[in-house]
Motif scaffolding. Structure first.
Motif, PDB file in Angstrom:
ATOM      1  N   ALA A 107      37.970  32.637  50.490  1.00  0.00           N
ATOM      2  CA  ALA A 107      39.047  33.566  50.119  1.00  0.00           C
ATOM      3  C   ALA A 107      38.674  35.015  50.407  1.00  0.00           C
ATOM      4  O   ALA A 107      39.538  35.830  50.762  1.00  0.00           O
ATOM      5  CB  ALA A 107      39.378  33.395  48.635  1.00  0.00           C
ATOM      6  N   LEU A 108      37.391  35.355  50.273  1.00  0.00           N
ATOM      7  CA  LEU A 108      36.964  36.737  50.471  1.00  0.00           C
ATOM      8  C   LEU A 108      36.956  37.158  51.937  1.00  0.00           C
ATOM      9  O   LEU A 108      36.870  38.350  52.234  1.00  0.00           O
ATOM     10  CB  LEU A 108      35.568  36.937  49.864  1.00  0.00           C
ATOM     11  N   GLU A 109      37.049  36.204  52.838  1.00  0.00           N
ATOM     12  CA  GLU A 109      37.085  36.550  54.264  1.00  0.00           C
ATOM     13  C   GLU A 109      38.278  37.434  54.600  1.00  0.00           C
ATOM     14  O   GLU A 109      38.219  38.250  55.521  1.00  0.00           O
ATOM     15  CB  GLU A 109      37.132  35.275  55.105  1.00  0.00           C
ATOM     16  N   ASP A 110      39.367  37.263  53.870  1.00  0.00           N
ATOM     17  CA  ASP A 110      40.587  38.020  54.148  1.00  0.00           C
ATOM     18  C   ASP A 110      40.830  39.138  53.143  1.00  0.00           C
ATOM     19  O   ASP A 110      41.898  39.763  53.155  1.00  0.00           O
ATOM     20  CB  ASP A 110      41.799  37.078  54.146  1.00  0.00           C
ATOM     21  N   ALA A 111      39.865  39.383  52.246  1.00  0.00           N
ATOM     22  CA  ALA A 111      40.028  40.415  51.223  1.00  0.00           C
ATOM     23  C   ALA A 111      39.062  41.562  51.518  1.00  0.00           C
ATOM     24  O   ALA A 111      37.872  41.326  51.728  1.00  0.00           O
ATOM     25  CB  ALA A 111      39.759  39.839  49.836  1.00  0.00           C
ATOM     26  N   VAL A 112      39.584  42.768  51.520  1.00  0.00           N
ATOM     27  CA  VAL A 112      38.754  43.925  51.884  1.00  0.00           C
ATOM     28  C   VAL A 112      38.483  44.826  50.691  1.00  0.00           C
ATOM     29  O   VAL A 112      37.331  45.103  50.347  1.00  0.00           O
ATOM     30  CB  VAL A 112      39.430  44.737  53.010  1.00  0.00           C
ATOM     31  N   ASP A 113      39.553  45.310  50.046  1.00  0.00           N
ATOM     32  CA  ASP A 113      39.335  46.241  48.940  1.00  0.00           C
ATOM     33  C   ASP A 113      38.934  45.490  47.671  1.00  0.00           C
ATOM     34  O   ASP A 113      39.054  44.263  47.580  1.00  0.00           O
ATOM     35  CB  ASP A 113      40.576  47.106  48.701  1.00  0.00           C
ATOM     36  N   LEU A 114      38.438  46.237  46.692  1.00  0.00           N
ATOM     37  CA  LEU A 114      37.906  45.612  45.478  1.00  0.00           C
ATOM     38  C   LEU A 114      38.990  44.863  44.709  1.00  0.00           C
ATOM     39  O   LEU A 114      38.728  43.789  44.151  1.00  0.00           O
ATOM     40  CB  LEU A 114      37.251  46.662  44.583  1.00  0.00           C
ATOM     41  N   THR A 115      40.201  45.395  44.706  1.00  0.00           N
ATOM     42  CA  THR A 115      41.292  44.708  44.001  1.00  0.00           C
ATOM     43  C   THR A 115      41.516  43.319  44.588  1.00  0.00           C
ATOM     44  O   THR A 115      41.559  42.326  43.851  1.00  0.00           O
ATOM     45  CB  THR A 115      42.595  45.532  44.085  1.00  0.00           C
ATOM     46  N   GLY A 116      41.641  43.245  45.897  1.00  0.00           N
ATOM     47  CA  GLY A 116      41.863  41.953  46.537  1.00  0.00           C
ATOM     48  C   GLY A 116      40.684  41.020  46.374  1.00  0.00           C
ATOM     49  O   GLY A 116      40.846  39.811  46.154  1.00  0.00           O
ATOM     50  N   ARG A 117      39.475  41.562  46.456  1.00  0.00           N
ATOM     51  CA  ARG A 117      38.282  40.728  46.354  1.00  0.00           C
ATOM     52  C   ARG A 117      38.085  40.202  44.929  1.00  0.00           C
ATOM     53  O   ARG A 117      37.686  39.061  44.728  1.00  0.00           O
ATOM     54  CB  ARG A 117      37.051  41.511  46.823  1.00  0.00           C
ATOM     55  N   LEU A 118      38.392  41.035  43.957  1.00  0.00           N
ATOM     56  CA  LEU A 118      38.244  40.581  42.572  1.00  0.00           C
ATOM     57  C   LEU A 118      39.314  39.554  42.218  1.00  0.00           C
ATOM     58  O   LEU A 118      39.027  38.550  41.545  1.00  0.00           O
ATOM     59  CB  LEU A 118      38.315  41.778  41.623  1.00  0.00           C
ATOM     60  N   LYS A 119      40.542  39.763  42.686  1.00  0.00           N
ATOM     61  CA  LYS A 119      41.590  38.760  42.457  1.00  0.00           C
ATOM     62  C   LYS A 119      41.195  37.430  43.093  1.00  0.00           C
ATOM     63  O   LYS A 119      41.339  36.367  42.469  1.00  0.00           O
ATOM     64  CB  LYS A 119      42.926  39.228  43.048  1.00  0.00           C
ATOM     65  N   ALA A 120      40.707  37.482  44.322  1.00  0.00           N
ATOM     66  CA  ALA A 120      40.294  36.253  45.011  1.00  0.00           C
ATOM     67  C   ALA A 120      39.182  35.551  44.247  1.00  0.00           C
ATOM     68  O   ALA A 120      39.192  34.322  44.093  1.00  0.00           O
ATOM     69  CB  ALA A 120      39.837  36.582  46.426  1.00  0.00           C
ATOM     70  N   THR A 121      38.233  36.306  43.743  1.00  0.00           N
ATOM     71  CA  THR A 121      37.108  35.722  43.013  1.00  0.00           C
ATOM     72  C   THR A 121      37.566  35.068  41.720  1.00  0.00           C
ATOM     73  O   THR A 121      37.135  33.956  41.385  1.00  0.00           O
ATOM     74  CB  THR A 121      36.058  36.813  42.720  1.00  0.00           C
ATOM     75  N   LEU A 122      38.441  35.730  40.988  1.00  0.00           N
ATOM     76  CA  LEU A 122      38.901  35.174  39.712  1.00  0.00           C
ATOM     77  C   LEU A 122      39.811  33.968  39.919  1.00  0.00           C
ATOM     78  O   LEU A 122      39.686  32.953  39.215  1.00  0.00           O
ATOM     79  CB  LEU A 122      39.613  36.253  38.897  1.00  0.00           C
ATOM     80  N   HIS A 123      40.714  34.055  40.861  1.00  0.00           N
ATOM     81  CA  HIS A 123      41.623  32.923  41.095  1.00  0.00           C
ATOM     82  C   HIS A 123      40.872  31.690  41.593  1.00  0.00           C
ATOM     83  O   HIS A 123      41.177  30.560  41.181  1.00  0.00           O
ATOM     84  CB  HIS A 123      42.719  33.316  42.096  1.00  0.00           C
ATOM     85  N   THR A 124      39.893  31.881  42.457  1.00  0.00           N
ATOM     86  CA  THR A 124      39.136  30.716  42.927  1.00  0.00           C
ATOM     87  C   THR A 124      38.265  30.144  41.808  1.00  0.00           C
ATOM     88  O   THR A 124      37.999  28.941  41.780  1.00  0.00           O
ATOM     89  CB  THR A 124      38.261  31.071  44.143  1.00  0.00           C
ATOM     90  N   GLY A 125      37.847  30.993  40.876  1.00  0.00           N
ATOM     91  CA  GLY A 125      37.132  30.481  39.705  1.00  0.00           C
ATOM     92  C   GLY A 125      38.021  29.583  38.867  1.00  0.00           C
ATOM     93  O   GLY A 125      37.601  28.517  38.400  1.00  0.00           O
TER      94      GLY A 125
END
Length: 218
Positions: free
Chosen positions: A73-91
């Motif tokens: 999921a983080l491959e397509d996320a650049v800024d911290l908002t997108g990366r943190l959302k991706a990390t939490l949702h995949t969790g």
């Protein structure tokens, strides 16, 4: 440990985790695990002294699944908002198969003396694996997180994740959509709040906050 011994250990662990998903932690017994795995009860206890040890296996498996999902999921996320959302949702995705029985695990883990408490020494490997996921989310974010916060931020975000997990356990909405909405609403607030760190006069307050945070985590 010999190859055969490790295979037996993995068999017992795999059966236990499947039974946790299918009938729940409370109803899963070491005797039932041994019978399902086709080994003696004594053999099952040889590899895992109790169900608590198997919960640690569950923690590690969930973290491995989370890490794999987050990396994609983080491959397509650049800024911290997108990366943190991706990390939490995949969790949340990684934990989803265990939601029906989340209360059982919480009841076991919530006791301060429980060996499966997320903050216990026995949970160190799983905790470090989870922290590593948040470090990856923070370290590759563009623009980067404020330098003053960067080293502490993954652990602070992990603590937020623990709170989200507790909310998720008690979330009875379809597919735990309330938890998903919480993540989507809270993450922008967190990242916007981080931007305030760069404002004049905020630095001293941040220093005091970080000092307090480090003192209670040490």
């Amino acid at each position: 440990m010999t190859v055969k011994s490790e295979q037996t250990r993995q068999l017992v662990a795999g059966v236990a985790l499947r039974m946790f998903r299918e009938i729940g932690f409370a109803k899963t017994t070491m005797r039932a695990i041994a019978a399902e795995a086709g080994v003696s009860v004594g053999n099952a206890y040889y590899y895992f002294a109790s169900k608590d040890d198997l919960v640690q296996e569950l923690y590690l498996q969930v973290q491995a699944d989370h890490a794999a999902r987050a990396a994609e999921a983080l491959e397509d996320a650049v800024d911290l908002t997108g990366r943190l959302k991706a990390t939490l949702h995949t969790g949340l995705d990684a934990m989803a198969p265990y939601h029906r029985f989340g209360g059982d695990f919480i009841a076991t883990a919530i006791r301060p003396t429980s060996p499966v408490n997320p903050f216990a020494a026995g949970s160190t490997a799983a905790r470090e694996a989870s922290l590593a996921i948040f470090r990856t989310a923070v370290e590759a974010a563009k623009p980067p997180a404020p330098k003053k916060l960067r080293s502490d931020l993954p652990e602070l975000l992990w603590l937020c994740y623990m709170a989200v997990t507790l909310f998720w356990v008690y979330d009875t909405s379809e597919g735990q959509q309330r938890t998903r909405r919480l993540v989507d609403g809270a993450v922008p607030l967190i990242t916007r709040g981080l931007s305030l760190v760069r404002m004049p006069g905020v630095g001293r307050i941040l220093d005091d906050f970080l000092s307090l945070s480090r003192s209670i985590r040490s």
